[in-house]
Scaffold this motif. Structure first.
Motif, short mmCIF file in Angstrom:
data_model
loop_
_atom_site.label_atom_id
_atom_site.label_comp_id
_atom_site.label_asym_id
_atom_site.label_seq_id
_atom_site.Cartn_x
_atom_site.Cartn_y
_atom_site.Cartn_z
N GLU A 177 0.82 -1.21 0.00
CA GLU A 177 0.00 0.00 0.00
C GLU A 177 0.86 1.26 0.00
OE1 GLU A 177 -3.19 0.35 -0.32
OE2 GLU A 177 -3.59 -1.80 -0.42
N MET A 178 2.03 1.19 0.60
CA MET A 178 2.91 2.35 0.68
C MET A 178 3.76 2.53 -0.57
SD MET A 178 4.21 2.05 4.63
CE MET A 178 5.30 3.45 4.40
N HIS A 179 4.21 1.43 -1.17
CA HIS A 179 5.17 1.54 -2.27
C HIS A 179 4.67 0.95 -3.58
CE1 HIS A 179 7.54 1.46 1.52
NE2 HIS A 179 8.29 2.36 0.92
N LYS A 223 -8.74 9.32 2.40
CA LYS A 223 -9.72 8.23 2.43
C LYS A 223 -10.42 8.17 3.78
CE LYS A 223 -10.11 3.30 1.43
NZ LYS A 223 -9.37 2.07 1.01
N GLU A 224 -9.69 8.36 4.85
CA GLU A 224 -10.31 8.38 6.18
C GLU A 224 -11.23 9.59 6.33
OE1 GLU A 224 -10.18 6.05 8.36
OE2 GLU A 224 -8.76 4.80 7.22
N SER A 225 -10.85 10.72 5.74
CA SER A 225 -11.68 11.91 5.86
C SER A 225 -12.97 11.77 5.07
CB SER A 225 -10.89 13.13 5.39
OG SER A 225 -11.67 14.30 5.44
N VAL A 226 -12.89 11.22 3.86
CA VAL A 226 -14.09 11.07 3.03
C VAL A 226 -15.03 10.04 3.63
CG1 VAL A 226 -14.88 10.33 0.76
CG2 VAL A 226 -12.92 11.85 0.95
N LYS A 227 -14.46 9.02 4.29
CA LYS A 227 -15.30 7.97 4.86
C LYS A 227 -16.22 8.50 5.95
CE LYS A 227 -14.87 3.25 6.61
NZ LYS A 227 -13.92 2.18 7.02
N LYS A 228 -15.85 9.59 6.61
CA LYS A 228 -16.70 10.14 7.67
C LYS A 228 -18.00 10.71 7.12
CE LYS A 228 -12.70 11.44 10.51
NZ LYS A 228 -11.96 12.57 11.15
N HIS A 229 -18.00 11.18 5.88
CA HIS A 229 -19.18 11.82 5.31
C HIS A 229 -19.89 10.94 4.28
CE1 HIS A 229 -21.56 14.79 2.99
NE2 HIS A 229 -21.63 15.43 4.15
N LYS A 271 0.64 8.67 1.79
CA LYS A 271 0.15 9.25 3.05
C LYS A 271 -1.06 10.12 2.80
CE LYS A 271 1.59 12.15 6.93
NZ LYS A 271 2.72 12.93 7.53
N GLN A 272 -1.02 10.94 1.75
CA GLN A 272 -2.16 11.79 1.44
C GLN A 272 -3.37 10.96 1.01
OE1 GLN A 272 -0.81 14.59 -1.52
NE2 GLN A 272 0.38 15.82 -0.03
#
Length: 565
Positions: free
Chosen positions: A266-268, A385-391, A379-380
């Motif tokens: 997921e990182m690379h 993804k975590e921010s969009v999942k809240k809404h 990282k971005q």
């Protein structure tokens, strides 16, 4: 090797050497070994014209060989042994190329000797009716049965022996023994009457003869009896069949390897289905060519917490078995000119260790910058993804809003990440089953632009016909970002992270920067961050969607732009 007819001819020449009693034994030998196939034939049934062996024998006897004078120069007959040796010497020599028959003969002779030794020494039992078991069998019968048992597999022979033991073993649960005249106790050991096929009923054989006939040892026989008493008439299963070795990894240790590889990918990792030669899977995930499996394994060793750390070969085996879609990118797919220059510089710097160390350090610095940029990108992505999942989630599951939802800009307190890029232009009409040359001299061109929201993920493709194509400059990029995406497919986010390739003509110029500044000044966004990938390492999420699009486009029928969409 001499044939039977030639051997018979030699024996016929020696028939006058034997007396009357010897002649009778001599005829019995000939009947046993040469005339068994034609016993019972009368003279009327004997067809001499079709009897080829008789003709061969006649031809052999009619050959012009030197006549063998039974008497020597003194008028006395030589010894019979000399005449036998002289007759056998006239037989054709043995074929030296037929080594298989010789080997089999040696093996048969060894088996014959083993059987004869056993029968001569006796089986060691007291016998039945004063006759031991070994005296009731002929060597040929024993050889035939042992050969049949040797041809069976181990499991087949076990079932044969278990079947015989089951038929002759007394049921333990129904037997009682008497330790005291007034007390009945269960019997521990049951009686086994070993029997043999074709053996008269009531004539058992001893265990030693039974084992020798079936080519098994005493230990194996005890194990078969134990298995029959414990499990019944079922095939034996080795005790270690379902038992894992002591050095195997536990489920938690294997799960730790999979978790590490998943997070590392997921990182690379890069998602590029259909765009890299040699990788045809739709879920392929490529790791940069600068990495190696051993280097990744060393990082796994340093980060392992508790449990057992797997060896390198075990690590690679579980990687190949459980995560086959994760592969290290081949050098041919890594088109970074800087990496190639550094690699060539390291190869050329063979005379001086200082030059080689300097070239290697420059290469490592370049890879360090690439790794930092890729880490920022991943990282971005995770943060947005975590921010969009809240809404945008239904029952805890991330759900994308419908297209053309027209959410007002800067109205939702979330962070969103978008990546955009141009793909190679496609041509139409396109037919994978084109029977002949196309009608047009030059197919019509169609530019392809994609902008992806990695949080869902979902990518919007913009197809630009040749008549409306104005190039891939800043004007086209700004128009597609503003009028066709943010106004119709945006999420209404306040903070935006943008990623693009490091191209000066399209993205990295003052016009695009001024447009993004204008959006912040007019309140359409609170914050905009624009990042560029390192030249030569610009493979990111839009390339994954382009690969899927081109796979479907090449295999489908396309006559116009509307059909392409």
């Amino acid at each position: 090797m001499a044939t039977a007819n030639q051997a018979a001819k030699a024996l016929n020449d020696l028939s006058h050497l034997f007396c009357e009693e010897d002649n009778q034994a001599y005829e019995e030998v000939l009947e046993d070994y040469f005339l068994n196939d034609y016993d019972g034939l009368d003279d009327e049934d004997f067809d001499r014209e079709n009897f080829t062996e008789y003709d061969e024998l006649e031809s052999l006897t009619s050959q012009n060989d030197e006549p063998s004078d039974p008497e020597d120069s003194d008028g006395e007959a030589p010894p019979a042994g000399q005449q036998i040796a002289h007759a056998l010497a006239r037989l054709p020599p043995q074929n030296p190329t037929n080594t298989t028959g010789c080997d089999m003969g040696i093996l048969d002779q060894t088996e014959h000797d083993r059987i004869q030794t056993f029968l001569d020494g006796g089986c060691g039992c007291s016998g039945h009716n004063s006759i031991v078991c070994s005296e009731r069998f002929s060597p040929n019968d024993v050889l035939e049965f042992r050969s049949d048992c040797s041809e069976m597999t181990r499991a087949e022979l076990d079932l044969v022996i278990l079947g015989k033991l089951s038929a002759s073993m007394s049921v333990i649960g129904g037997l009682v023994g008497r330790l005291h005249k007034h007390l009945d106790t269960p019997r521990i050991r049951g009686h086994i009457a070993y029997a043999h096929q074709g053996w008269p009923i009531g004539w058992p054989i001893c265990s030693s003869m039974f084992r020798f006939l079936h080519t098994v040892g005493e230990k194996r026989m005890k194990n078969l009896v134990k298995s029959l008493k414990t499990n019944g008439l079922v095939p034996r299963v080795h005790g270690n069949k379902h038992r894992l070795p002591k050095n195997t990894l536990s489920h938690e240790d294997i799960k730790e390897i999979v978790t590490f590889l998943t997070n590392y990918t997921e990182m690379h990792g890069l998602l590029l289905p259909g765009r890299v030669p040699g990788y045809s899977g739709t879920d392929i995930k490529l790791l940069p060519s600068s990495l190696s499996k051993r280097g990744i394994w060393k990082q796994y060793q340093s980060m392992a917490t508790g449990g057992r750390v797997s060896a390198y070969t075990t690590f690679c085996r579980y990687w190949q078995t459980l995560l086959p879609a994760v592969v290290v990118m081949k050098p041919m797919s890594d088109l970074c000119w800087t990496c190639q220059q550094h690699s060539a510089g390291i190869k050329r710097a063979t005379n001086s260790d200082i030059e080689k160390s300097s070239a290697l350090q420059e290469y490592l610095d370049h890879l360090h910058v690439v790794t930092l940029e890729r880490s920022l990108y991943t990282k971005q992505l995770q943060q947005c993804k975590e921010s969009v999942k809240k809404h945008y989630s239904v029952d805890g599951i991330l759900t994308a809003p419908p297209l053309n939802c027209c959410v007002p800009p800067n109205s939702v307190d979330i962070e969103a990440h978008y990546s955009f890029d141009f793909a190679q232009q496609v041509h139409y009409p396109s037919n994978p089953l084109q029977p002949g040359p196309v009608f047009f001299l030059t197919p019509r061109k169609c530019a392809l632009f994609g902008l992806q929201n990695e949080a869902f993920p979902r990518q919007v493709f913009f197809l630009i016909d040749e008549s409306g194509d104005c190039g891939k400059g800043a004007n086209t990029v700004i128009s597609l970002l503003h009028y066709y995406y943010f106004e119709h497919h945006g999420l209404g986010e306040k903070t935006v992270y943008l990623h693009a390739d490091n191209c000066v003509g399209k993205n990295k110029n003052n016009y695009v920067l001024s447009y993004l500044l204008w959006r912040v000044m007019t309140g359409r966004h609170t914050q905009i961050t624009l990042s560029f990938l390192v030249v030569g390492h610009t493979k990111f999420a839009p390339d994954w969607s382009f690969g899927l699009f081109l796979r479907g486009y090449i295999g489908g029928l396309t006559l116009a732009v509307s059909k392409t969409s």
